[in-house]
Design an enzyme around this catalytic site. Structure first.
Site, PDB file in Angstrom:
ATOM      1  N   CYS A   9     -16.064   1.582 -21.349  1.00  0.00           N
ATOM      2  CA  CYS A   9     -17.456   1.369 -20.936  1.00  0.00           C
ATOM      3  C   CYS A   9     -18.030   0.080 -21.528  1.00  0.00           C
ATOM      4  O   CYS A   9     -18.910  -0.542 -20.943  1.00  0.00           O
ATOM      5  CB  CYS A   9     -18.310   2.562 -21.332  1.00  0.00           C
ATOM      6  SG  CYS A   9     -17.797   4.114 -20.528  1.00  0.00           S
ATOM      7  N   ASP A  68      -9.972   5.645  -2.506  1.00  0.00           N
ATOM      8  CA  ASP A  68      -8.792   6.071  -3.253  1.00  0.00           C
ATOM      9  C   ASP A  68      -9.239   6.737  -4.551  1.00  0.00           C
ATOM     10  O   ASP A  68     -10.432   6.907  -4.804  1.00  0.00           O
ATOM     11  CB  ASP A  68      -7.873   4.872  -3.541  1.00  0.00           C
ATOM     12  CG  ASP A  68      -8.395   4.047  -4.705  1.00  0.00           C
ATOM     13  OD1 ASP A  68      -9.625   3.931  -4.828  1.00  0.00           O
ATOM     14  OD2 ASP A  68      -7.578   3.541  -5.486  1.00  0.00           O
ATOM     15  N   CYS A  92     -12.813   1.630 -15.596  1.00  0.00           N
ATOM     16  CA  CYS A  92     -13.286   3.021 -15.437  1.00  0.00           C
ATOM     17  C   CYS A  92     -12.091   3.940 -15.225  1.00  0.00           C
ATOM     18  O   CYS A  92     -11.964   4.622 -14.216  1.00  0.00           O
ATOM     19  CB  CYS A  92     -14.252   3.095 -14.253  1.00  0.00           C
ATOM     20  SG  CYS A  92     -15.211   4.616 -14.180  1.00  0.00           S
ATOM     21  N   CYS A 139     -17.667  -2.647 -19.096  1.00  0.00           N
ATOM     22  CA  CYS A 139     -18.027  -2.329 -17.717  1.00  0.00           C
ATOM     23  C   CYS A 139     -19.274  -3.085 -17.254  1.00  0.00           C
ATOM     24  O   CYS A 139     -20.305  -3.065 -17.929  1.00  0.00           O
ATOM     25  CB  CYS A 139     -18.262  -0.827 -17.571  1.00  0.00           C
ATOM     26  SG  CYS A 139     -18.669  -0.350 -15.875  1.00  0.00           S
ATOM     27  N   GLU A 143       0.820  -1.215   0.000  1.00  0.00           N
ATOM     28  CA  GLU A 143       0.000   0.000   0.000  1.00  0.00           C
ATOM     29  C   GLU A 143       0.851   1.260   0.000  1.00  0.00           C
ATOM     30  O   GLU A 143       0.525   2.238  -0.673  1.00  0.00           O
ATOM     31  CB  GLU A 143      -0.960   0.001   1.188  1.00  0.00           C
ATOM     32  CG  GLU A 143      -2.071  -1.041   1.089  1.00  0.00           C
ATOM     33  CD  GLU A 143      -2.949  -0.866  -0.147  1.00  0.00           C
ATOM     34  OE1 GLU A 143      -2.971   0.240  -0.726  1.00  0.00           O
ATOM     35  OE2 GLU A 143      -3.604  -1.848  -0.542  1.00  0.00           O
ATOM     36  N   TYR A 190      -6.575   6.738   3.563  1.00  0.00           N
ATOM     37  CA  TYR A 190      -6.701   5.654   2.598  1.00  0.00           C
ATOM     38  C   TYR A 190      -5.928   4.411   3.041  1.00  0.00           C
ATOM     39  O   TYR A 190      -6.461   3.289   3.051  1.00  0.00           O
ATOM     40  CB  TYR A 190      -6.235   6.071   1.192  1.00  0.00           C
ATOM     41  CG  TYR A 190      -5.987   4.839   0.365  1.00  0.00           C
ATOM     42  CD1 TYR A 190      -7.045   4.099  -0.128  1.00  0.00           C
ATOM     43  CD2 TYR A 190      -4.694   4.332   0.212  1.00  0.00           C
ATOM     44  CE1 TYR A 190      -6.841   2.904  -0.800  1.00  0.00           C
ATOM     45  CE2 TYR A 190      -4.483   3.134  -0.451  1.00  0.00           C
ATOM     46  CZ  TYR A 190      -5.551   2.428  -0.949  1.00  0.00           C
ATOM     47  OH  TYR A 190      -5.346   1.234  -1.575  1.00  0.00           O
ATOM     48  N   CYS A 230     -24.856   3.262 -15.190  1.00  0.00           N
ATOM     49  CA  CYS A 230     -23.896   4.325 -14.888  1.00  0.00           C
ATOM     50  C   CYS A 230     -24.502   5.684 -15.254  1.00  0.00           C
ATOM     51  O   CYS A 230     -24.830   5.938 -16.417  1.00  0.00           O
ATOM     52  CB  CYS A 230     -22.607   4.104 -15.674  1.00  0.00           C
ATOM     53  SG  CYS A 230     -21.426   5.480 -15.532  1.00  0.00           S
TER      54      CYS A 230
END
Length: 291
Positions: A197, A137, A190, A200, A36, A119, A206
Site C-alpha cells: 500500500c 481478470d 495490490c 500504491c 494471454e 477474459y 482505497c
DNA sequence: GATGCGTGGGA
DNA sequence: TTCCCAAGCAT
C-alpha cells in the site's frame, strides 16, 4: 472521482510498467494471443522464456497449424495445464481455416475460439486491436474489491455487480491503457498476499485501506492438495512423453507412478483429452508426432 | 455453481 | 515444511 482513480493508476503505469515482450511495439495479435493463453493461471516469469521460444518457432498461426498437435504440447514444456497447448494449436488451425490466417479482432469471434473465454477474448480485443472491453481478470477483480468495495478479496466467482462496476470504469479514451494499467497494479502492488500500500498510487482513496484493511470474512477460498492426485499423475506421465525422442513403451510410463489403477485412469484421461496417443504396438506418444 | 485441470516459487 | 496461488476455461 472514478476519473481521478483511473488517472492516478494510468499515470502510475507510465512509470512502473514492466517491459514485457508481448507489450512491445510490433508484436502482432498472434503474439498477444499466445501470451494471454500462456498466462492463464501461470506467472509471468515462467511464461517469458516459453513465449520467446514459441514465437521464434511459430511466428504465425499458419506455422503452428502446419505442425501436429503433439509438437505444441512438447514445446509447452512445464507451463502446466497442457490442454492450453492443444487449445492454442486448435486456435491456429481455426484462424488459418476460417479467418484467412489473421487473428480475429472482435470479442465475439475471439470468444468462439477454443480455450478463449471472457477474459482472454476481452484482453486480445483490447491489447491487440484497441477495443473497449471490461478486462476482468483476478488482478483487476482484487483491485476493485479493495479500492471500491473495501474488501480484501473479491468473491470466488465473478458477479454481475463486479462486471457492472468494471464496465462503468471503462474510459471513453484509450480503454486498453486503463485495462493494462489496473491489471499491472494488481500484479505488482495490490497483490493477494502482502499488498504494498505504501507504493500504491490510489492508497489515499482505497476503501479497504481507509477502513483499516479489514481481514477477509467470506467463505474459505482454498483447500486443494496436489500430491497423490490424478493431476500429479497425469503430469508425470505427460512429462515422460514430452521428453521422449520416440514412441514410449508402456513400462516407461508404469515406472513413474506406482498405483496401477490410478495410473491407468490418468493415462486413459490423457488419451481422451487428446494429449496422448496410443499406437498399435502398445507404445504411446504425443498426438501426431513422428519423432 | 462446483470441479478438474499442472507447475513451481515465495511467504 | 506447508500452504497459497499465478493475466482461466470448459463441463
Amino acid at each position: 472521482m472514478a476519473g481521478a482513480l483511473r488517472e492516478a493508476i494510468v499515470d502510475w503505469y507510465g512509470v512502473a510498467a514492466r517491459d514485457l515482450p508481448w507489450r512491445r511495439a510490433g508484436v502482432g495479435a498472434w503474439g498477444v494471443l499466445v501470451s494471454e493463453i500462456m498466462l492463464q493461471q501461470t506467472p509471468v516469469a515462467r511464461v517469458l522464456p516459453v513465449w520467446e521460444d514459441w514465437m521464434e518457432r511459430w511466428p504465425t498461426p499458419a506455422a503452428l497449424a502446419d505442425e501436429p498437435p503433439g509438437e505444441a504440447v512438447r514445446h509447452w514444456g512445464r507451463l502446466g495445464y497442457p490442454r492450453r497447448a492443444l487449445n492454442l494449436h486448435a486456435c491456429a488451425r481455426a484462424i488459418t481455416d476460417d479467418h484467412d490466417g489473421k487473428v480475429p479482432s472482435t470479442y465475439d469471434e475471439l470468444r468462439r475460439l477454443p480455450g478463449i473465454g471472457d477474459y482472454t477474448a476481452a484482453a486480445v480485443a483490447s491489447f491487440a486491436y484497441g477495443g473497449s472491453h471490461a478486462v476482468l481478470d483476478t488482478n483487476v477483480r482484487r483491485v476493485l474489491a479493495r479500492a471500491v468495495r473495501g474488501e480484501e478479496f473479491p468473491p470466488k466467482a465473478t458477479t454481475a455487480a463486479e462486471r457492472t462496476l468494471a464496465e462503468s470504469l471503462i474510459p471513453e479514451v484509450d480503454a486498453p491503457r486503463w485495462a493494462v494499467a489496473v491489471m499491472e497494479l494488481g500484479a505488482l502492488v495490490c497483490t493477494a498476499r502482502a499488498p504494498r500500500c505504501a507504493d500504491c498510487p490510489v492508497a489515499g482513496e482505497c476503501a479497504w485501506r481507509l477502513a483499516g484493511r479489514p481481514a477477509y470474512d467470506g467463505p474459505a477460498r482454498r483447500g486443494q492438495t496436489y500430491a497423490g492426485t490424478d493431476r500429479q499423475c497425469r503430469g508425470r506421465l505427460l512429462a515422460v512423453l514430452r521428453e521422449a525422442h520416440g514412441p514410449v513403451p508402456k513400462p516407461a510410463l508404469d515406472a513413474v507412478w506406482s498405483d496401477a489403477v490410478q495410473r491407468e485412469r490418468a493415462l486413459d484421461g490423457l488419451v481422451a483429452d487428446g494429449l496422448a496417443e496410443p499406437l498399435a504396438d502398445g507404445t504411446y506418444r504425443l498426438p501426431g508426432t513422428v519423432i
